[in-house]
Design a protein around this motif. Structure first.
Motif, PDB file in Angstrom:
ATOM      1  N   THR A 110       3.936   9.546   0.980  1.00 22.30           N
ATOM      2  CA  THR A 110       3.496   9.017   2.275  1.00 22.30           C
ATOM      3  C   THR A 110       4.302   7.780   2.660  1.00 22.30           C
ATOM      4  OG1 THR A 110       1.691   7.954   1.048  1.00 22.30           O
ATOM      5  CG2 THR A 110       1.166   9.952   2.272  1.00 22.30           C
ATOM      6  N   GLN A 111       4.623   6.935   1.685  1.00 24.72           N
ATOM      7  CA  GLN A 111       5.516   5.810   1.970  1.00 24.72           C
ATOM      8  C   GLN A 111       6.862   6.324   2.475  1.00 24.72           C
ATOM      9  OE1 GLN A 111       5.749   3.794  -1.785  1.00 24.72           O
ATOM     10  NE2 GLN A 111       4.261   2.233  -1.224  1.00 24.72           N
ATOM     11  N   ALA A 112       7.394   7.345   1.816  1.00 27.57           N
ATOM     12  CA  ALA A 112       8.684   7.901   2.208  1.00 27.57           C
ATOM     13  C   ALA A 112       8.649   8.427   3.636  1.00 27.57           C
ATOM     14  CB  ALA A 112       9.100   9.002   1.247  1.00 27.57           C
ATOM     15  N   LEU A 113       7.517   8.992   4.030  1.00 33.69           N
ATOM     16  CA  LEU A 113       7.377   9.468   5.407  1.00 33.69           C
ATOM     17  C   LEU A 113       7.560   8.310   6.383  1.00 33.69           C
ATOM     18  CD1 LEU A 113       6.662  12.126   6.905  1.00 33.69           C
ATOM     19  CD2 LEU A 113       4.292  11.344   6.915  1.00 33.69           C
ATOM     20  N   GLY A 114       7.011   7.142   6.038  1.00 30.70           N
ATOM     21  CA  GLY A 114       7.200   5.966   6.880  1.00 30.70           C
ATOM     22  C   GLY A 114       8.633   5.472   6.880  1.00 30.70           C
ATOM     23  N   VAL A 115       9.321   5.563   5.725  1.00 27.88           N
ATOM     24  CA  VAL A 115      10.740   5.194   5.656  1.00 27.88           C
ATOM     25  C   VAL A 115      11.558   6.102   6.567  1.00 27.88           C
ATOM     26  CG1 VAL A 115      12.759   5.071   4.157  1.00 27.88           C
ATOM     27  CG2 VAL A 115      10.552   4.231   3.327  1.00 27.88           C
TER      28      VAL A 115
ATOM     29  N   GLY B 233       0.829  -1.201   0.000  1.00 32.01           N
ATOM     30  CA  GLY B 233       0.000   0.000   0.000  1.00 32.01           C
ATOM     31  C   GLY B 233       0.863   1.251   0.000  1.00 32.01           C
ATOM     32  N   THR B 234       0.230   2.395  -0.103  1.00 38.94           N
ATOM     33  CA  THR B 234       0.992   3.644  -0.234  1.00 38.94           C
ATOM     34  C   THR B 234       0.878   4.541   0.993  1.00 38.94           C
ATOM     35  OG1 THR B 234      -0.896   4.662  -1.385  1.00 38.94           O
ATOM     36  CG2 THR B 234       0.802   3.629  -2.749  1.00 38.94           C
ATOM     37  N   THR B 235       0.615   3.950   2.154  1.00 37.23           N
ATOM     38  CA  THR B 235       0.470   4.750   3.361  1.00 37.23           C
ATOM     39  C   THR B 235       1.797   4.893   4.109  1.00 37.23           C
ATOM     40  OG1 THR B 235      -0.004   2.894   4.835  1.00 37.23           O
ATOM     41  CG2 THR B 235      -1.861   3.828   3.611  1.00 37.23           C
TER      42      THR B 235
END
Length: 343
Positions: free
Chosen positions: A252-257, A221-223
């Protein structure tokens, strides 16, 4: 309420002439058409949609079918997009009707739209590789335009970004910085743009003679949480080889990374480089990341006016294959990318 008869009497024209002018019939000259339209605005004339449908065979409406009733909550940028599309359609004399697919029956809304002719055409988004909506609408001969496309060569109208070049540019930048251990955090596997981005990633690495582990190219997913969990999986075990760079399908994925890297004590831009595709949505400013995020940039909202104009042109009889647009993406290099650290 002002009626068609009232409007005609005000203008000193026949009701038939006024109706034809309002509905864009070519036999009405431009001077008369402008006069009728100006008077209709001044008198706040609202057409009887039922009568117009009987007279022209058209509803004057365009439809958008959301994939689920939760889509506007989970992807709030669609609210603004739908408002913009509605605005541009309104300028052309069309109203926008929004519906959502029923759970377990994605085609139900499309079948009802087509059977009842509730709308004159449909705007679709998030194309899949084997998109049953496209197959159904084409079989029915029902007009539609797509935000994106289900394959590189299609015969329907679409507005798309160059997804292949987006990942090609991102991969090329990382290779130029000396990275060879590059991972791709891609979107859901069934979406067409995901396949195109994966193809670009593997093509570019193969040209360099590189073959990353299968586990370094994933669909998710892209969250924020999707990015966080995958980054922990890749970076959290020092006994295994870890990527020195990650390309993300979304900001948003990058924010999680970033969150995972922070917990693991990994410095973004020095020990790990990160690039993401940025749709430029209002709630997530990639230039405000710490450090600012390197992105392939293509504003999501840029699609609104072209999609509305394509829909109107298609309903006016334009050749579908003349209504196909692919726009380039822009690589913006910021401090989230740096030279590959020495192993």
């Amino acid at each position: 309420m002002v009626t068609l008869k009232d409007l005609a009497e005000h203008l000193g024209l026949s009701q038939a002439t006024v109706s034809r002018a309002l509905n864009g019939y070519p036999e009405v000259n431009e001077k008369t058409r402008r006069r009728v339209l100006e008077a209709s605005k001044q008198l706040n004339y609202l057409p009887n949609l039922g009568a117009r449908k009987l007279a022209t065979g058209k509803s004057g409406m365009v439809g958008i079918v959301l994939r689920s009733c939760d889509e506007l909550v989970n992807a709030p940028e669609y609210v603004q997009m739908i408002a913009e599309i509605s605005h541009h359609l309104g300028n052309a004399g069309y109203d926008l009707l929004i519906n959502s697919a029923r759970q377990g029956n994605a085609l139900d809304s499309f079948k009802r739209f087509v059977a009842g002719r509730a709308v004159d055409g449909l705007i679709l988004n998030s194309p899949e590789l084997e998109d049953e909506r496209v197959a159904f609408l084409q079989k029915q001969g029902f007009p539609f335009v797509m935000h994106g496309r289900s394959a590189s060569q299609v015969d329907y109208p679409y507005y798309d970004i160059d997804n292949y070049d987006a990942i090609n540019q991102a991969t090329e930048l990382l290779l130029a910085l000396g990275h060879q251990r590059i991972a791709l955090l891609n979107g859901p596997a069934q979406l067409a743009f995901t396949a195109e981005r994966a193809r670009a990633f593997h093509d570019r690495l193969q040209q360099q003679g590189l073959a990353p582990p299968d586990a370094w190219s994933v669909n998710t997913g892209t969250t924020d949480d999707d990015g966080y969990l995958q980054a922990l999986s890749w970076l959290g075990d020092p006994s295994r080889p870890v990527p020195s760079a990650i390309i993300c399908a979304s900001a948003t994925q990058a924010l999680g990374v970033y969150r995972a890297a922070g917990e693991l004590g990994i410095t973004i831009g020095k020990e790990l480089s990160v690039i993401a595709h940025d749709d430029v949505v209002s709630f997530l400013r990639t230039d405000h990341f710490d450090p600012p995020l390197t992105v392939t940039r293509s504003p999501f909202m840029d699609a609104c006016r072209p999609l509305a104009e394509m829909m109107v042109a298609l309903l006016d009889g334009a050749d579908p294959q003349s209504l196909q647009t692919v726009v380039p993406v822009e690589l913006i290099v910021r401090r989230s990318c740096g030279p590959c650290p020495r192993s």
